[in-house]
Design a protein around this motif. Structure first.
Motif, PDB file in Angstrom:
ATOM      1  N   VAL A   1       2.097   6.103  11.714  1.00  0.00           N
ATOM      2  CA  VAL A   1       2.579   7.424  11.298  1.00  0.00           C
ATOM      3  C   VAL A   1       3.016   7.378   9.830  1.00  0.00           C
ATOM      4  O   VAL A   1       2.699   8.265   9.041  1.00  0.00           O
ATOM      5  N   GLN A   2       3.731   6.319   9.500  1.00  0.00           N
ATOM      6  CA  GLN A   2       4.200   6.186   8.105  1.00  0.00           C
ATOM      7  C   GLN A   2       3.038   6.165   7.115  1.00  0.00           C
ATOM      8  O   GLN A   2       3.089   6.786   6.067  1.00  0.00           O
ATOM      9  N   LEU A   3       1.985   5.439   7.465  1.00  0.00           N
ATOM     10  CA  LEU A   3       0.828   5.361   6.556  1.00  0.00           C
ATOM     11  C   LEU A   3       0.215   6.746   6.372  1.00  0.00           C
ATOM     12  O   LEU A   3      -0.138   7.140   5.264  1.00  0.00           O
ATOM     13  N   GLN A   4       0.146   7.459   7.482  1.00  0.00           N
ATOM     14  CA  GLN A   4      -0.425   8.808   7.419  1.00  0.00           C
ATOM     15  C   GLN A   4       0.458   9.709   6.542  1.00  0.00           C
ATOM     16  O   GLN A   4      -0.033  10.382   5.645  1.00  0.00           O
ATOM     17  N   ASP A   5       1.767   9.652   6.803  1.00  0.00           N
ATOM     18  CA  ASP A   5       2.704  10.493   6.036  1.00  0.00           C
ATOM     19  C   ASP A   5       2.645  10.181   4.553  1.00  0.00           C
ATOM     20  O   ASP A   5       2.787  11.049   3.714  1.00  0.00           O
ATOM     21  N   LYS A   6       2.480   8.906   4.248  1.00  0.00           N
ATOM     22  CA  LYS A   6       2.513   8.498   2.835  1.00  0.00           C
ATOM     23  C   LYS A   6       1.131   8.542   2.191  1.00  0.00           C
ATOM     24  O   LYS A   6       0.939   8.057   1.089  1.00  0.00           O
ATOM     25  N   LYS A   7       0.164   9.034   2.958  1.00  0.00           N
ATOM     26  CA  LYS A   7      -1.191   9.220   2.442  1.00  0.00           C
ATOM     27  C   LYS A   7      -1.873   7.899   2.064  1.00  0.00           C
ATOM     28  O   LYS A   7      -2.584   7.791   1.066  1.00  0.00           O
ATOM     29  N   VAL A   8      -1.618   6.887   2.879  1.00  0.00           N
ATOM     30  CA  VAL A   8      -2.361   5.621   2.743  1.00  0.00           C
ATOM     31  C   VAL A   8      -3.458   5.653   3.806  1.00  0.00           C
ATOM     32  O   VAL A   8      -3.178   5.913   4.977  1.00  0.00           O
ATOM     33  N   LYS A   9      -4.679   5.408   3.402  1.00  0.00           N
ATOM     34  CA  LYS A   9      -5.777   5.393   4.375  1.00  0.00           C
ATOM     35  C   LYS A   9      -5.706   4.087   5.171  1.00  0.00           C
ATOM     36  O   LYS A   9      -5.748   2.998   4.593  1.00  0.00           O
TER      37      LYS A   9
ATOM     38  N   SER B   1       0.831  -1.211   0.000  1.00  0.00           N
ATOM     39  CA  SER B   1       0.000   0.000   0.000  1.00  0.00           C
ATOM     40  C   SER B   1       0.860   1.253   0.000  1.00  0.00           C
ATOM     41  O   SER B   1       0.544   2.242  -0.679  1.00  0.00           O
ATOM     42  N   LYS B   2       1.986   1.224   0.710  1.00  0.00           N
ATOM     43  CA  LYS B   2       2.853   2.410   0.751  1.00  0.00           C
ATOM     44  C   LYS B   2       3.486   2.655  -0.619  1.00  0.00           C
ATOM     45  O   LYS B   2       3.608   3.782  -1.065  1.00  0.00           O
TER      46      LYS B   2
END
Ligand code: FAD
Ligand code: NDP
Length: 544
Positions: free
Chosen positions: A167-175, A77-78
């Protein structure tokens, strides 16, 4: 067509290049679409799909929805988001039979590689403290280990990784959605929250990366009631005073290794052989080493029952299959390590016609990770024939994301995947076992170079090095292409990683001989190996 900025296909720092690609997903009528796709009637759903397939991107909530936020799902996903795709990942942890729960990151982070390696490290440190005396450290009194301190430190680290992934998912704009996912159709996923709230997501492509969970044995009274699995051991707050680790493969041996290493009386019951699928000479060296350092083995034995005595101890009854005799003994804990089952139950795969392998229950996949249903892909532990390893799940996930974004055609290469078993004496390998090489090329078609060596660090500490061994299995004749490399000793994984690159480059025995060693290391023994098994000469390395 719209102009968008797509990062290049590298794992390194992102620099942007402009390329043309179709307009990205819009969300203009997602709610209508979702309502349609919830389709109560078959014909409605079919109509809805018809519309979907004609409109493709621009009509779904997401370009990609991944079910499963473990090693593979997170990587996939990332990577999709990095390539400009609109991606969502669903992760939901069903508590273990014993009620153990954990956070985002899947098996590796929470109940696999990471806590296992840290407990292995705890055990290695115990050995190092004993060695330290020989190196002049004055350590008075007995060395004892406190489980609670170790467990708290490791569990805190795991929690920090859970947080880091969020945090990484948020930063990389993965819901990220903490919901249990199931498939409605090839473009629609239903999510269910812990509180029972339902949501529908539509996607151009759906990826299943739901991994697996440990099995309990069937037909053994008391097994579930009194036993735990690898889903529990890393989250125990209190010490396992005595433990019986059941069955003899990766998980069993690694757990038994670190439990023995931190000073617990540990027994492994093995039904048949240890480390099935691995080179059996190497498996024998590992279990010999473990036995020398205190792990007990009950070979060719199958458990019959587990009963709780009034003292609280667990009485295990087993049969020795060689003699048929029945035995009993008491333990404080019983850990089942009898393999893993794919996590497909909640997915609703059969309604959609996603084909599974009957014997294993895993999803049948093409080399591009496609399932039998268009737009639905799967990989990682859930995939039939895929190695159950984190790096393969991560790499396969990234490559799949790149292909689905239409930016690459590269397939995952599952050949020559290196791996390490983190037993007290570590074992790393890449390529074929000696048995497999012999089966494919014939006994006369292979040359096996081997050596028993003494790690320098063992010598001063007067540790037994009888099981420190390596072998390089080559094709016989010509340049002698290397078919398999096997190594037991300290830091085996670190040793094997570099040689694994040699495998990708088609390394031969001549290449090995041309390689200069790094002195004094254990890895240099690999480039010095020159005694063949066929010669019958003593393979013990002597001198510097
Ligand atoms: P997982 O990491 O299992 O992730 C799947 C995720 O999906 C989980 O979070 C699960 O809760 C979630 N999920 C399941 N169903 C649903 C659903 N319906 N909806 C939403 N979410 C769902 N590998 C190594 O390379 N090195 C090691 O040293 C190593 N040690 C290991 C030690 C142990 C004890 C174990 C058990 C495994 C070890 N492995 C090791 C294997 C490695 O952990 C796995 O191969 C890897 O985690 C697989 O990744 P995955 O993405 O396929 O699945
Ligand atoms: P495995 O499938 O490797 O081993 C299961 C063991 O349980 C085998 O010894 C098997 O015996 C025995 N067994 C299975 N069912 C029964 C039964 N009904 N009765 C008696 N014995 C039984 O599973 P693991 O859980 O150990 O590991 C799963 C995977 O996780 C591994 O394949 C590996 O890829 C991954 N892993 C990787 C690690 C690493 O990279 N370091 C560490 C740990 C796990 P038999 O051989 O007789 O069938």
């Amino acid at each position: 067509m719209a102009l968008s900025l797509i990062p290049p296909l590298t794992d390194g720092p992102i620099s942007y290049q402009a390329i043309y690609q179709p307009a990205q997903t819009g969300s203009f009528h997602n709610n209508n679409m979702a309502a349609l796709c919830r389709g109560r009637h078959r014909w409605k759903r079919t109509n809805c799909l018809h519309v979907l397939t004609r409109n493709l991107s621009g009509i779904y909530d997401y370009d990609l929805v991944v079910i499963g936020g473990g090693s593979g799902g997170l990587a996939c996903s990332k990577e999709a988001a990095r390539l400009g795709q609109k991606a969502a990942v669903l992760d939901y942890v069903e508590p273990s039979v014993k009620g153990t729960k954990w956070g985002l990151g899947g098996t590796c982070v929470n109940v696999g590689c990471i806590p296992k390696k840290l407990m292995h490290q705890a055990a290695l440190l115990g050995t190092a403290v004993k060695d330290a005396r020989k190196y002049g450290w004055q350590i008075s009194g007995p060395i004892c280990h406190d489980w609670a301190t170790m467990a708290e430190a490791i569990q805190n680290h795991v929690r920090s990784l859970n947080w880091g992934h969020r945090v990484q998912l948020q930063d990389k704009k993965v819901k990220y959605l903490n919901v249990k996912g199931s498939l409605v159709d090839e473009h629609t996923v239903r999510g269910l929250t812990k509180a029972g709230k339902e949501m529908i997501l539509t996607a151009k492509n759906i990826v299943i990366a739901t991994g697996g969970r440990p099995n309990y044995p069937i037909g053994i009274p008391g097994a579930k009631e009194h036993g735990i699995t690898s889903d529990d051991i890393f989250w125990l707050k209190k010490e396992m005073v005595l433990s019986s680790t059941r069955r003899g493969s990766d998980v069993a041996l690694e757990c038994a290794g670190f439990l023995t290493g931190i000073g617990l009386d540990t027994t492994v019951m093995v039904r048949s052989i240890a480390l099935r699928g691995f080179d059996q000479q190497m498996a024998g060296l590992i279990t010999d080493y473990m036995a020398t350092y205190g792990t007990k083995f009950l070979w060719k034995s199958v458990p019959k029952s587990v009963d709780k005595l009034s003292s609280g101890a667990l009485q295990v009854t087993w049969t020795d299959t060689r003699t048929g005799d029945e035995h009993k003994d008491t333990y404080d804990s019983v850990l089942w390590a009898v393999g893993r089952a794919p996590e497909t139950k909640a997915l609703g795969l059969d309604q959609l016609g996603v084909r599974l392998k009957k014997e294993t229950g895993k999803i049948l996949l093409g080399s591009d990770e496609s399932t039998s249903v268009p737009n639905i892909f799967a990989f990682g532990d859930i995939g039939e024939g895929r190695p159950e390893l984190t790096p393969t799940a991560v790499k396969a996930g990234k490559l799949l994301a790149r292909r689905l974004a239409g930016l690459s055609a590269e397939l995952m290469n599952y050949d020559n995947v290196p791996t390490t078993v983190f037993t007290p004496l570590e074992y790393a390998c890449v390529g074929l076992s000696e048995e497999d090489a012999e089966e494919r090329h014939g006994k006369d078609g292979i040359e096996v170079y081997h050596a028993f060596y003494k790690p320098l660090e063992f010598i001063v500490a007067e540790r037994d090095a009888s099981q420190c061994y390596l072998k390089v299995v080559c094709a016989r004749g010509g340049e002698q292409k290397i078919l398999g490399l096997h190594f037991t000793g300290p830091n085996a994984g670190e040793v094997a990683q570099g040689f694994a690159m040699g495998f990708q480059c088609g390394a031969t025995y001549s290449h090995l001989l041309q390689t200069v060693g790094i002195h004094p290391t254990c890895a240099e023994e690999v480039v010095k190996v020159n005694i063949t098994k066929r010669s019958g000469l003593d393979p013990a390395v002597t001198g510097c």
